[in-house]
Design a protein around this motif. Structure first.
Motif, short mmCIF file in Angstrom:
data_model
loop_
_atom_site.label_atom_id
_atom_site.label_comp_id
_atom_site.label_asym_id
_atom_site.label_seq_id
_atom_site.Cartn_x
_atom_site.Cartn_y
_atom_site.Cartn_z
N LEU A 255 18.23 44.78 -19.70
CA LEU A 255 17.95 43.97 -20.89
C LEU A 255 16.44 43.82 -21.09
N LYS A 256 16.01 44.11 -22.32
CA LYS A 256 14.60 44.01 -22.67
C LYS A 256 14.44 43.17 -23.93
N LYS A 257 13.31 42.49 -24.02
CA LYS A 257 12.97 41.76 -25.24
C LYS A 257 11.46 41.81 -25.44
N SER A 258 11.09 42.28 -26.63
CA SER A 258 9.68 42.34 -26.99
C SER A 258 9.45 41.56 -28.27
N ASP B 195 5.79 42.59 -24.32
CA ASP B 195 7.05 42.80 -23.60
C ASP B 195 7.32 41.58 -22.72
N THR C 90 13.34 32.97 -22.60
CA THR C 90 13.72 34.12 -23.44
C THR C 90 15.00 34.75 -22.91
N CYS D 118 18.55 35.07 -24.88
CA CYS D 118 19.18 36.38 -25.11
C CYS D 118 20.64 36.37 -24.66
N GLU E 36 18.10 34.96 -29.25
CA GLU E 36 17.10 36.02 -29.34
C GLU E 36 17.85 37.34 -29.16
N PRO F 182 18.18 40.99 -28.05
CA PRO F 182 17.45 41.91 -27.17
C PRO F 182 16.99 43.16 -27.93
N THR F 183 15.88 43.71 -27.48
CA THR F 183 15.37 44.94 -28.08
C THR F 183 15.76 46.17 -27.28
N ARG G 265 24.78 43.73 -31.76
CA ARG G 265 23.59 43.08 -32.31
C ARG G 265 23.81 42.73 -33.78
#
Length: 263
Positions: free
Chosen positions: A23-26, A31, A58, A62, A67, A69-70, A83
Motif C-alpha cells: 500500500l502506497k500513498k502520495s 511519498d 495516513t 487509507c 484517503e 491509496p495511490t 477505488r
C-alpha cells in the motif's frame, strides 16, 4: 459498565478482516506511505506508534478509504476494495467498506446542531435504513454502555471532551462494524479526561472487537494491544508483541522514540 460487545465483532472464519499489500500513498511528490504490508486477523488489537509524520494517520485513513491509496491493494474479508464509492464486479466499493469499518477521529467530528441521540442514530437510519425506533433502541444501549445514558438529549457544545469522544465511539459502534479504527482519540483531551475514553476502548478489546489504533499512550498500548507496529518514514520499521516492541526494543531508532515517554 457492561462489557461492550458487538454482533459482528468476532468473525468465525480465520480469514483476515483486512489485508494490505504494497500500500502506497502520495500527496503530489511527497511519498507518505512507501509500501505497507499488513494483515489484521479477527479480534486483533493493533497499535500504531511512531513519530509525527511517519504515516500513521495516513495509513489508518487509507484503511477505510478516507484517503484513497495511490498504489498497492486493500482487501476486506477476502474481497478487493475498489477505488470508487460503489461496488463493481469482483470488488466492494468504498461505501460498503465504510459501513463495516468504523472510524473514530481525534476531534470527535460530531454534528453540533444534533443531539447526542441524533448523532448516533443518523448513520443507521440514513445508511443502513433502520427504523427510528430500532436505531434509537440500539443507541440508548450504547449510551448506557459508555456511561452517558443521561446525555441523550444534550448537544455536543454542552459535553466535555471525554464525553464527546465517548459519544463518537458509540456513534461508530451504532453501525455494527466488523472493525474499528481509532486515530489519536485521546490527544485532544485534557489529561484528566483520557482515562474515561481509554476505559471504553479497553472494554471493546475485552469484548473481541477488531481494532487498529494510532496512539501516543504507550502504557495503554502495552496493556490493550496484542500487536504493536512502529512506523517511521512511511514504512513499518518494527512489528511485534507489546512486550517486545515497548519493553524490549531492539533498534536504536525505536529506543530513541520510546525514550520520550515515561512510565
Amino acid at each position: 459498565m457492561a462489557v461492550l460487545e458487538q454482533p459482528n465483532a468476532r468473525i468465525s472464519s480465520a480469514q483476515p478482516v483486512m489485508e494490505l499489500r504494497g500500500l502506497k500513498k502520495s500527496f503530489g511528490k511527497l511519498d507518505v506511505l512507501k509500501g505497507i504490508d499488513l494483515s489484521v486477523p479477527p479480534g486483533d488489537v493493533l497499535a500504531l506508534i511512531g513519530p509525527s509524520g511517519s504515516g500513521k494517520s495516513t495509513l489508518i485513513r487509507c484503511m477505510n478509504m478516507l484517503e484513497v491509496p495511490t498504489g498497492g491493494t486493500l482487501t476486506f474479508r477476502g474481497q478487493p476494495v475498489a477505488r470508487r464509492f460503489r461496488d463493481q464486479a469482483g470488488s466492494i466499493g468504498m461505501g460498503k467498506l465504510r459501513r463495516h469499518v468504523g472510524m473514530v477521529f481525534q476531534h470527535f467530528n460530531l454534528f453540533p446542531h444534533m443531539t447526542v441521540l441524533d448523532n448516533i442514530t443518523r448513520g443507521p437510519r440514513v445508511v443502513l435504513g433502520e427504523s427510528r425506533a430500532s436505531a434509537e433502541e440500539h443507541a440508548l444501549e450504547l449510551l448506557a454502555q459508555v456511561g452517558l445514558a443521561d446525555k441523550r438529549g444534550a448537544y455536543p457544545a454542552h459535553l466535555s471532551g471525554g464525553q464527546k469522544q465517548r459519544v463518537a465511539i458509540a456513534r461508530a459502534l451504532a453501525m455494527r462494524p466488523d472493525m474499528l479504527l481509532l486515530d489519536e482519540v485521546t490527544s485532544a483531551l485534557d489529561p484528566e479526561l483520557v482515562g474515561e475514553v481509554l476505559a471504553v476502548i479497553r472494554k471493546l478489546a475485552d469484548g473481541g472487537m477488531t481494532m487498529v489504533l494510532v496512539t501516543h499512550e504507550m502504557g495503554f498500548a502495552a496493556e490493550v494491544a496484542n500487536r504493536v507496529i512502529f512506523m517511521e518514514g512511511g514504512v513499518i520499521a518494527e512489528e511485534g508483541s507489546p512486550e517486545g516492541i515497548l519493553r524490549n526494543p531492539k533498534s536504536e531508532r525505536l529506543r530513541g522514540f520510546l525514550s520520550r515517554f515515561h512510565g
